[in-house]
Design a protein around this motif. Sequence first.
Motif, PDB file in Angstrom:
ATOM      1  N   ARG A   1       0.757  -0.934   0.098  1.00 14.86           N
ATOM      2  CA  ARG A   1       0.070   0.045   0.235  1.00 14.86           C
ATOM      3  C   ARG A   1       1.536   0.908   0.246  1.00 14.86           C
ATOM      4  O   ARG A   1       0.465   2.189  -0.769  1.00 14.86           O
ATOM      5  N   VAL A   2       1.785   1.139   0.613  1.00 15.63           N
ATOM      6  CA  VAL A   2       3.126   2.469   0.925  1.00 15.63           C
ATOM      7  C   VAL A   2       3.513   2.840  -1.177  1.00 15.63           C
ATOM      8  O   VAL A   2       4.130   3.229  -1.510  1.00 15.63           O
ATOM      9  N   ALA A   3       4.217   1.349  -1.317  1.00 16.34           N
ATOM     10  CA  ALA A   3       4.195   1.196  -2.498  1.00 16.34           C
ATOM     11  C   ALA A   3       2.870   2.049  -3.664  1.00 16.34           C
ATOM     12  O   ALA A   3       3.426   2.994  -4.632  1.00 16.34           O
ATOM     13  N   ILE A   4       2.333   1.962  -3.765  1.00 20.47           N
ATOM     14  CA  ILE A   4       0.576   2.524  -4.013  1.00 20.47           C
ATOM     15  C   ILE A   4       0.312   3.692  -3.938  1.00 20.47           C
ATOM     16  O   ILE A   4       0.566   4.629  -4.923  1.00 20.47           O
ATOM     17  N   ALA A   5       0.774   4.467  -2.927  1.00 20.22           N
ATOM     18  CA  ALA A   5       0.600   5.595  -2.059  1.00 20.22           C
ATOM     19  C   ALA A   5       2.114   6.145  -2.886  1.00 20.22           C
ATOM     20  O   ALA A   5       1.859   7.682  -3.338  1.00 20.22           O
ATOM     21  N   ARG A   6       2.645   5.303  -3.222  1.00 23.78           N
ATOM     22  CA  ARG A   6       4.417   6.208  -3.634  1.00 23.78           C
ATOM     23  C   ARG A   6       4.012   6.887  -4.694  1.00 23.78           C
ATOM     24  O   ARG A   6       4.422   7.414  -5.600  1.00 23.78           O
ATOM     25  N   ALA A   7       3.527   6.022  -6.119  1.00 29.76           N
ATOM     26  CA  ALA A   7       3.224   5.865  -7.300  1.00 29.76           C
ATOM     27  C   ALA A   7       2.132   6.958  -6.988  1.00 29.76           C
ATOM     28  O   ALA A   7       2.650   8.031  -8.153  1.00 29.76           O
ATOM     29  N   LEU A   8       1.124   7.119  -6.633  1.00 26.75           N
ATOM     30  CA  LEU A   8       0.077   8.371  -6.705  1.00 26.75           C
ATOM     31  C   LEU A   8       0.682   9.415  -6.577  1.00 26.75           C
ATOM     32  O   LEU A   8       0.052  10.049  -6.563  1.00 26.75           O
ATOM     33  N   CYS A   9       1.504  10.083  -5.840  1.00 24.83           N
ATOM     34  CA  CYS A   9       2.278  11.334  -5.333  1.00 24.83           C
ATOM     35  C   CYS A   9       2.736  11.141  -6.301  1.00 24.83           C
ATOM     36  O   CYS A   9       3.091  13.135  -6.656  1.00 24.83           O
ATOM     37  N   MET A  10       3.054  10.711  -8.020  1.00 20.82           N
ATOM     38  CA  MET A  10       3.421  11.414  -8.716  1.00 20.82           C
ATOM     39  C   MET A  10       2.209  11.818  -9.523  1.00 20.82           C
ATOM     40  O   MET A  10       2.442  12.220 -10.797  1.00 20.82           O
ATOM     41  N   LYS A  11       0.908  11.573  -8.693  1.00 18.48           N
ATOM     42  CA  LYS A  11       0.378  12.278  -9.751  1.00 18.48           C
ATOM     43  C   LYS A  11      -0.287  11.548 -11.414  1.00 18.48           C
ATOM     44  O   LYS A  11      -0.750  12.630 -12.555  1.00 18.48           O
ATOM     45  N   PRO A  12       0.322  10.152 -11.000  1.00 17.53           N
ATOM     46  CA  PRO A  12       0.225   9.074 -12.449  1.00 17.53           C
ATOM     47  C   PRO A  12      -1.506   9.974 -13.202  1.00 17.53           C
ATOM     48  O   PRO A  12      -2.620   9.321 -12.389  1.00 17.53           O
ATOM     49  N   LYS A  13      -1.348  10.019 -14.623  1.00 18.97           N
ATOM     50  CA  LYS A  13      -2.937   9.279 -15.075  1.00 18.97           C
ATOM     51  C   LYS A  13      -3.300   8.195 -15.449  1.00 18.97           C
ATOM     52  O   LYS A  13      -4.124   8.055 -15.612  1.00 18.97           O
ATOM     53  N   ILE A  14      -2.471   7.022 -15.079  1.00 20.58           N
ATOM     54  CA  ILE A  14      -2.057   5.469 -15.813  1.00 20.58           C
ATOM     55  C   ILE A  14      -1.423   4.896 -13.970  1.00 20.58           C
ATOM     56  O   ILE A  14      -0.548   5.525 -14.716  1.00 20.58           O
ATOM     57  N   MET A  15      -2.249   3.690 -13.881  1.00 20.38           N
ATOM     58  CA  MET A  15      -1.187   3.330 -12.591  1.00 20.38           C
ATOM     59  C   MET A  15      -1.636   1.787 -13.688  1.00 20.38           C
ATOM     60  O   MET A  15      -2.335   1.217 -14.411  1.00 20.38           O
ATOM     61  N   LEU A  16      -0.069   1.144 -13.532  1.00 18.91           N
ATOM     62  CA  LEU A  16       0.336  -0.337 -13.761  1.00 18.91           C
ATOM     63  C   LEU A  16       0.497  -1.532 -12.782  1.00 18.91           C
ATOM     64  O   LEU A  16       1.403  -0.655 -11.904  1.00 18.91           O
ATOM     65  N   PHE A  17      -0.235  -2.291 -12.450  1.00 20.02           N
ATOM     66  CA  PHE A  17       0.104  -2.983 -11.413  1.00 20.02           C
ATOM     67  C   PHE A  17       1.124  -4.456 -12.107  1.00 20.02           C
ATOM     68  O   PHE A  17      -0.013  -5.259 -12.730  1.00 20.02           O
ATOM     69  N   ASP A  18       2.395  -4.755 -11.963  1.00 22.21           N
ATOM     70  CA  ASP A  18       2.060  -6.528 -12.476  1.00 22.21           C
ATOM     71  C   ASP A  18       2.486  -7.077 -11.232  1.00 22.21           C
ATOM     72  O   ASP A  18       3.599  -6.994 -10.113  1.00 22.21           O
ATOM     73  N   GLU A  19       1.198  -7.890 -10.986  1.00 22.27           N
ATOM     74  CA  GLU A  19       0.650  -9.236  -9.451  1.00 22.27           C
ATOM     75  C   GLU A  19       1.561  -8.275  -8.325  1.00 22.27           C
ATOM     76  O   GLU A  19       1.983  -9.174  -7.926  1.00 22.27           O
ATOM     77  N   PRO A  20       0.625  -7.512  -8.598  1.00 19.55           N
ATOM     78  CA  PRO A  20       0.879  -6.510  -6.776  1.00 19.55           C
ATOM     79  C   PRO A  20       0.489  -7.677  -6.512  1.00 19.55           C
ATOM     80  O   PRO A  20       1.241  -7.292  -4.939  1.00 19.55           O
ATOM     81  N   THR A  21      -0.009  -8.755  -5.835  1.00 21.00           N
ATOM     82  CA  THR A  21      -0.306  -9.277  -4.804  1.00 21.00           C
ATOM     83  C   THR A  21      -0.231 -10.945  -4.731  1.00 21.00           C
ATOM     84  O   THR A  21       0.289 -11.459  -3.844  1.00 21.00           O
ATOM     85  N   SER A  22       1.192 -11.371  -5.708  1.00 15.55           N
ATOM     86  CA  SER A  22       1.004 -12.226  -5.347  1.00 15.55           C
ATOM     87  C   SER A  22       2.710 -12.542  -4.492  1.00 15.55           C
ATOM     88  O   SER A  22       3.058 -13.909  -4.354  1.00 15.55           O
ATOM     89  N   ALA A  23       2.775 -11.823  -4.366  1.00 13.42           N
ATOM     90  CA  ALA A  23       3.537 -11.923  -3.210  1.00 13.42           C
ATOM     91  C   ALA A  23       3.477 -11.522  -2.137  1.00 13.42           C
ATOM     92  O   ALA A  23       4.223 -11.423  -0.775  1.00 13.42           O
ATOM     93  N   LEU A  24       2.432 -12.275  -1.217  1.00 12.27           N
ATOM     94  CA  LEU A  24       1.470 -11.681   0.142  1.00 12.27           C
ATOM     95  C   LEU A  24       1.238 -12.690   0.504  1.00 12.27           C
ATOM     96  O   LEU A  24       0.606 -13.352  -0.673  1.00 12.27           O
ATOM     97  N   ASP A  25       0.793 -12.997   1.917  1.00 11.71           N
ATOM     98  CA  ASP A  25       0.557 -13.530   2.446  1.00 11.71           C
ATOM     99  C   ASP A  25      -1.673 -13.628   2.381  1.00 11.71           C
ATOM    100  O   ASP A  25      -1.859 -12.500   2.159  1.00 11.71           O
ATOM    101  N   PRO A  26      -1.907 -14.777   2.325  1.00  9.17           N
ATOM    102  CA  PRO A  26      -3.053 -14.785   1.674  1.00  9.17           C
ATOM    103  C   PRO A  26      -3.759 -13.850   2.294  1.00  9.17           C
ATOM    104  O   PRO A  26      -4.931 -13.128   1.939  1.00  9.17           O
ATOM    105  N   GLU A  27      -4.300 -13.389   3.839  1.00 10.48           N
ATOM    106  CA  GLU A  27      -4.896 -12.789   4.670  1.00 10.48           C
ATOM    107  C   GLU A  27      -4.614 -11.357   4.553  1.00 10.48           C
ATOM    108  O   GLU A  27      -5.464  -9.968   4.411  1.00 10.48           O
ATOM    109  N   MET A  28      -2.998 -10.953   3.503  1.00  5.29           N
ATOM    110  CA  MET A  28      -3.655  -9.541   3.334  1.00  5.29           C
ATOM    111  C   MET A  28      -3.637  -8.848   1.455  1.00  5.29           C
ATOM    112  O   MET A  28      -3.216  -7.737   1.061  1.00  5.29           O
ATOM    113  N   VAL A  29      -3.868 -10.555   1.186  1.00  3.71           N
ATOM    114  CA  VAL A  29      -4.384  -9.888  -0.306  1.00  3.71           C
ATOM    115  C   VAL A  29      -6.223  -8.734  -0.989  1.00  3.71           C
ATOM    116  O   VAL A  29      -5.370  -7.954  -1.057  1.00  3.71           O
ATOM    117  N   LYS A  30      -6.797  -9.201  -0.033  1.00  4.31           N
ATOM    118  CA  LYS A  30      -7.520  -8.089  -0.363  1.00  4.31           C
ATOM    119  C   LYS A  30      -7.536  -6.717   0.778  1.00  4.31           C
ATOM    120  O   LYS A  30      -7.993  -6.122  -0.137  1.00  4.31           O
TER     121      LYS A  30
END
Length: 253
Positions: A156-185
Amino acid sequence: MSEANKQPSAEPMILLQGLNKWYGQFHVLKDINLSVQPGERIVLCGPSGSGKSTTIRCINRLEEHQQGRIVVDGTELTHDLKHIEAVRREVGMVFQHFNLFPHLTVLQNCTLAPMWVRKMPKRQAEEIAMHFLERVRIPEQAHKYPGQLSGGQQQRVAIARALCMKPKIMLFDEPTSALDPEMVKEVLDTMIGLAEDGMTMLCVTHEMGFARTVANRVIFMDKGEIVEQNEPNAFFTNPQNERTKLFLSQIIH
């Protein structure tokens, strides 16, 4: 509702035409054609090695394509560094592994790019960073270091960091695949919030529930090709291609 959702644009936010890429002799992307409108949310899925991540990494020139055209918000990606920098200013990216600087606090991670790239004063950068840390529901973690956070919080910090640049487009490359199942949601909920705000999004993911809920279009890739694409309901209930049917039978139980 965002301007993107109010006013359909004739100009696509992202345009891929005849995109081809090789790693040596290996033809990793084969004639990829894709047009993404402002505010559209695209999920790319498919087996490992199908070219999904390479496709979105080409969009901000983390990977270089050998043939075809990539146009992002009216700027064509060429070898011209000014074009590459212009595109990267408008495109935020969130990776499978969080890529946070471990020696910087959460707040410092979020303010670094706005201060260096956009030449933003520190106080303004910190105000924007806190706004987006609140947006992803972890403002209380601002002065901690990444190593003190859970995987879901770091993403979520990584998402906030990307948003701080005020982008028009967000690209996500398997953003939940390294997370434990309870953190995915918690990460998917953050991404759903962005989608509801009208952000243009391309997401490589195996989270088919997210695809059903959020995507305007689901694209299935295999062996470097776009095999099938459709709106979610038709994609999941009535896939046309045999490769798509096999893939869905393996991941949806």
